[in-house]
Design a protein around this motif. Structure first.
Motif, PDB file in Angstrom:
ATOM      1  N   ASP A 266       0.816  -1.210   0.000  1.00  0.00           N
ATOM      2  CA  ASP A 266       0.000   0.000   0.000  1.00  0.00           C
ATOM      3  C   ASP A 266       0.851   1.262   0.000  1.00  0.00           C
ATOM      4  OD1 ASP A 266      -2.317  -1.414  -0.113  1.00  0.00           O
ATOM      5  OD2 ASP A 266      -3.125  -0.740   1.802  1.00  0.00           O
ATOM      6  N   VAL A 267       1.911   1.281   0.801  1.00  0.00           N
ATOM      7  CA  VAL A 267       2.768   2.467   0.837  1.00  0.00           C
ATOM      8  C   VAL A 267       3.407   2.703  -0.527  1.00  0.00           C
ATOM      9  CG1 VAL A 267       4.815   3.533   1.867  1.00  0.00           C
ATOM     10  CG2 VAL A 267       3.211   2.290   3.315  1.00  0.00           C
ATOM     11  N   LYS A 268       3.880   1.652  -1.161  1.00  0.00           N
ATOM     12  CA  LYS A 268       4.490   1.793  -2.491  1.00  0.00           C
ATOM     13  C   LYS A 268       3.463   2.256  -3.524  1.00  0.00           C
ATOM     14  CE  LYS A 268       7.598  -1.157  -3.907  1.00  0.00           C
ATOM     15  NZ  LYS A 268       8.280  -2.436  -4.260  1.00  0.00           N
ATOM     16  N   ALA A 269       2.250   1.685  -3.454  1.00  0.00           N
ATOM     17  CA  ALA A 269       1.213   2.046  -4.425  1.00  0.00           C
ATOM     18  C   ALA A 269       0.753   3.486  -4.263  1.00  0.00           C
ATOM     19  CB  ALA A 269       0.021   1.103  -4.282  1.00  0.00           C
TER      20      ALA A 269
ATOM     21  N   THR B  16       2.340   6.083  -2.419  1.00  0.00           N
ATOM     22  CA  THR B  16       3.356   7.143  -2.320  1.00  0.00           C
ATOM     23  C   THR B  16       4.444   7.014  -3.375  1.00  0.00           C
ATOM     24  OG1 THR B  16       4.933   6.016  -0.841  1.00  0.00           O
ATOM     25  CG2 THR B  16       3.036   7.103   0.188  1.00  0.00           C
ATOM     26  N   GLY B  17       4.607   5.815  -3.946  1.00  0.00           N
ATOM     27  CA  GLY B  17       5.673   5.589  -4.911  1.00  0.00           C
ATOM     28  C   GLY B  17       6.983   5.168  -4.282  1.00  0.00           C
ATOM     29  N   TYR B  18       6.997   5.011  -2.956  1.00  0.00           N
ATOM     30  CA  TYR B  18       8.226   4.658  -2.245  1.00  0.00           C
ATOM     31  C   TYR B  18       8.043   3.422  -1.369  1.00  0.00           C
ATOM     32  CZ  TYR B  18      10.333   9.243  -3.257  1.00  0.00           C
ATOM     33  OH  TYR B  18      10.867  10.348  -3.871  1.00  0.00           O
ATOM     34  N   HIS B  19       9.137   2.720  -1.127  1.00  0.00           N
ATOM     35  CA  HIS B  19       9.152   1.687  -0.093  1.00  0.00           C
ATOM     36  C   HIS B  19       9.006   2.395   1.252  1.00  0.00           C
ATOM     37  CE1 HIS B  19      10.672  -1.423   2.636  1.00  0.00           C
ATOM     38  NE2 HIS B  19      10.438  -2.302   1.659  1.00  0.00           N
ATOM     39  N   PRO B  20       8.249   1.814   2.204  1.00  0.00           N
ATOM     40  CA  PRO B  20       8.035   2.510   3.485  1.00  0.00           C
ATOM     41  C   PRO B  20       9.306   2.871   4.239  1.00  0.00           C
ATOM     42  CG  PRO B  20       7.206   0.242   3.551  1.00  0.00           C
ATOM     43  CD  PRO B  20       7.479   0.574   2.130  1.00  0.00           C
ATOM     44  N   SER B  21      10.354   2.059   4.139  1.00  0.00           N
ATOM     45  CA  SER B  21      11.590   2.372   4.859  1.00  0.00           C
ATOM     46  C   SER B  21      12.193   3.686   4.386  1.00  0.00           C
ATOM     47  CB  SER B  21      12.609   1.244   4.698  1.00  0.00           C
ATOM     48  OG  SER B  21      12.939   1.062   3.328  1.00  0.00           O
ATOM     49  N   PHE B  22      12.016   4.011   3.086  1.00  0.00           N
ATOM     50  CA  PHE B  22      12.530   5.271   2.569  1.00  0.00           C
ATOM     51  C   PHE B  22      11.532   6.401   2.790  1.00  0.00           C
ATOM     52  CE2 PHE B  22      13.431   8.393  -0.811  1.00  0.00           C
ATOM     53  CZ  PHE B  22      14.751   8.686  -0.489  1.00  0.00           C
ATOM     54  N   TYR B  23      10.242   6.136   2.546  1.00  0.00           N
ATOM     55  CA  TYR B  23       9.251   7.197   2.705  1.00  0.00           C
ATOM     56  C   TYR B  23       9.242   7.736   4.128  1.00  0.00           C
ATOM     57  CZ  TYR B  23       5.005   9.902   2.546  1.00  0.00           C
ATOM     58  OH  TYR B  23       4.117  10.939   2.637  1.00  0.00           O
ATOM     59  N   PHE B  24       9.315   6.847   5.116  1.00  0.00           N
ATOM     60  CA  PHE B  24       9.251   7.275   6.509  1.00  0.00           C
ATOM     61  C   PHE B  24      10.613   7.692   7.066  1.00  0.00           C
ATOM     62  CE2 PHE B  24       5.365   4.712   6.115  1.00  0.00           C
ATOM     63  CZ  PHE B  24       4.450   5.594   6.655  1.00  0.00           C
ATOM     64  N   SER B  25      11.627   7.716   6.214  1.00  0.00           N
ATOM     65  CA  SER B  25      12.949   8.164   6.670  1.00  0.00           C
ATOM     66  C   SER B  25      13.038   9.681   6.748  1.00  0.00           C
ATOM     67  CB  SER B  25      14.026   7.647   5.702  1.00  0.00           C
ATOM     68  OG  SER B  25      13.930   8.320   4.448  1.00  0.00           O
ATOM     69  N   GLY B  26      12.066  10.367   6.100  1.00  0.00           N
ATOM     70  CA  GLY B  26      12.106  11.826   6.056  1.00  0.00           C
ATOM     71  C   GLY B  26      12.943  12.350   4.912  1.00  0.00           C
ATOM     72  N   LYS B  27      13.476  11.437   4.080  1.00  0.00           N
ATOM     73  CA  LYS B  27      14.331  11.842   2.960  1.00  0.00           C
ATOM     74  C   LYS B  27      13.586  11.849   1.624  1.00  0.00           C
ATOM     75  CE  LYS B  27      18.392   9.870   5.249  1.00  0.00           C
ATOM     76  NZ  LYS B  27      19.466   8.845   5.153  1.00  0.00           N
ATOM     77  N   ALA B  28      12.365  11.337   1.605  1.00  0.00           N
ATOM     78  CA  ALA B  28      11.603  11.274   0.359  1.00  0.00           C
ATOM     79  C   ALA B  28      11.267  12.683  -0.114  1.00  0.00           C
ATOM     80  CB  ALA B  28      10.322  10.466   0.565  1.00  0.00           C
ATOM     81  N   GLU B  29      11.228  12.877  -1.419  1.00  0.00           N
ATOM     82  CA  GLU B  29      10.986  14.205  -1.979  1.00  0.00           C
ATOM     83  C   GLU B  29       9.611  14.729  -1.575  1.00  0.00           C
ATOM     84  OE1 GLU B  29      11.195  13.783  -6.237  1.00  0.00           O
ATOM     85  OE2 GLU B  29       9.191  12.912  -6.370  1.00  0.00           O
ATOM     86  N   GLY B  30       9.584  16.023  -1.263  1.00  0.00           N
ATOM     87  CA  GLY B  30       8.311  16.681  -0.992  1.00  0.00           C
ATOM     88  C   GLY B  30       7.656  16.306   0.313  1.00  0.00           C
ATOM     89  N   THR B  31       8.395  15.707   1.248  1.00  0.00           N
ATOM     90  CA  THR B  31       7.786  15.317   2.533  1.00  0.00           C
ATOM     91  C   THR B  31       8.329  16.137   3.696  1.00  0.00           C
ATOM     92  OG1 THR B  31       9.447  13.569   2.849  1.00  0.00           O
ATOM     93  CG2 THR B  31       7.387  12.941   1.773  1.00  0.00           C
ATOM     94  N   GLU B  32       9.162  17.111   3.401  1.00  0.00           N
ATOM     95  CA  GLU B  32       9.795  17.873   4.493  1.00  0.00           C
ATOM     96  C   GLU B  32       8.764  18.524   5.416  1.00  0.00           C
ATOM     97  OE1 GLU B  32      10.374  18.223   1.307  1.00  0.00           O
ATOM     98  OE2 GLU B  32      12.522  18.022   0.876  1.00  0.00           O
ATOM     99  N   TYR B  33       7.667  19.006   4.839  1.00  0.00           N
ATOM    100  CA  TYR B  33       6.663  19.711   5.645  1.00  0.00           C
ATOM    101  C   TYR B  33       5.946  18.792   6.617  1.00  0.00           C
ATOM    102  CZ  TYR B  33       2.861  17.782   2.838  1.00  0.00           C
ATOM    103  OH  TYR B  33       1.970  16.937   2.238  1.00  0.00           O
ATOM    104  N   LEU B  34       6.034  17.462   6.381  1.00  0.00           N
ATOM    105  CA  LEU B  34       5.390  16.517   7.306  1.00  0.00           C
ATOM    106  C   LEU B  34       6.126  16.442   8.629  1.00  0.00           C
ATOM    107  CD1 LEU B  34       4.697  13.555   4.837  1.00  0.00           C
ATOM    108  CD2 LEU B  34       3.029  15.181   5.731  1.00  0.00           C
ATOM    109  N   TYR B  35       7.351  16.912   8.659  1.00  0.00           N
ATOM    110  CA  TYR B  35       8.181  16.743   9.847  1.00  0.00           C
ATOM    111  C   TYR B  35       8.549  18.071  10.503  1.00  0.00           C
ATOM    112  CZ  TYR B  35       8.499  12.215   7.610  1.00  0.00           C
ATOM    113  OH  TYR B  35       8.184  11.015   7.028  1.00  0.00           O
TER     114      TYR B  35
END
Length: 268
Positions: free
Chosen positions: A243-246, A248-267
């Motif tokens: 589901d996370v890959k579908a 967000t386009g990312y594996h959860p380990s990378f998406y939730f690392s805070g390094k994924a593009e365009g996610t800075e505002y989430l943190y």
């Protein structure tokens, strides 16, 4: 990155989750910024009062309007800008679309439309007012007045199914479709049909979208991905990863690392 939310007036709380603002001033070393809009169970009206984003097309379509509406979606979309920006948005429940604009949500899923296309000259007038407003406090007032006026003209809609959608979004329980149908005294078939009309997706797909949003909100750095997945109703790691890959386009380990593009505002 500056991100914050503003509460809606009491008259709109049934339809509006929040107003929000995202601003960023480019530093000397910055040349671009990519915003990734992930799959979402709700709808956003968006106004770019400073700077302009261009969609990075994935299917040959490119949009770069200043004001528009992102409907509920099970896909991610990428946008890019090369200048400092300011964005004002309103986050609304999907049933607000048929309620306020008299358009079934199932006809708008995965659409991104400029306001002129969606609501015509009224949309153009709203865009001008929002983009030339003196500040975000005024934008809250302008957009609230617009939505309140839509509410005055709204036809009576199905309050029960709207409540069911809000229950799905805000409940921390891992509901099943049959349980939800029973709770609202509808057959599974009736519930599925009505839910899709007002939410844009079948209850099964919508529950997946809500679980993803819950997983993102549940990530605070203190919990493992396994804990987050389990607390959000994923029964095994493979479904969580899928589901996370579908969405967000990312594996959860990378998406939730805070390094994924365009996610800075989430943190922030």
């Amino acid at each position: 990155m500056n991100y914050y939310t503003l509460p809606p007036p009491e008259s709109l709380k049934f339809f509006v989750r929040s107003f929000w603002v995202l601003e960023h001033e480019f530093g000397e070393a910055e040349t671009n910024y990519i915003y990734r809009s992930i799959a979402d169970s709700c709808v956003e009206m968006v106004f770019h009062y400073r700077g302009r984003f261009e969609e990075l097309p994935t299917v040959g379509q490119e949009r770069n309007w200043l004001a528009g509406i992102h409907f509920q979606t099970d896909r991610f979309t990428r946008f890019e800008t090369n200048q400092s920006f300011g964005i004002f948005g309103v986050y609304i429940y999907p049933f607000a679309v048929p309620w306020l604009f008299n358009v079934p949500s199932e006809k708008t899923s995965n659409e991104l439309l400029d306001l002129d296309t969606f609501i015509g000259c009224t949309g153009r007038e709203l865009e001008e007012k929002m983009l030339t407003a003196s500040g975000n406090t005024d934008r809250v007032k302008i957009l609230s007045a617009f939505l309140e006026n839509c509410l005055l003209k709204a036809r009576i809609k199905d309050h029960t199914i709207a409540t069911a959608i809000k229950t799905v979004i805000h409940s921390k329980k891992c509901n099943t479709v049959s349980d939800l149908a029973d709770n609202f005294n509808l057959s599974t078939r009736q519930f599925d049909r009505k839910f899709k009309e007002y939410a844009g997706f079948s209850p099964k797909t919508y529950l997946r979208l809500v679980r993803l949003n819950s997983a993102i909100k549940g990530h605070n750095g203190a919990k493992s991905l396994t804990q987050i997945a389990y607390e959000c109703g994923y029964y095994d790691q493979s479904h969580f990863i899928h589901d996370v890959k579908a969405f967000t386009g990312y594996h959860p380990s990378f998406y939730f690392s805070g390094k994924a593009e365009g996610t800075e505002y989430l943190y922030v």
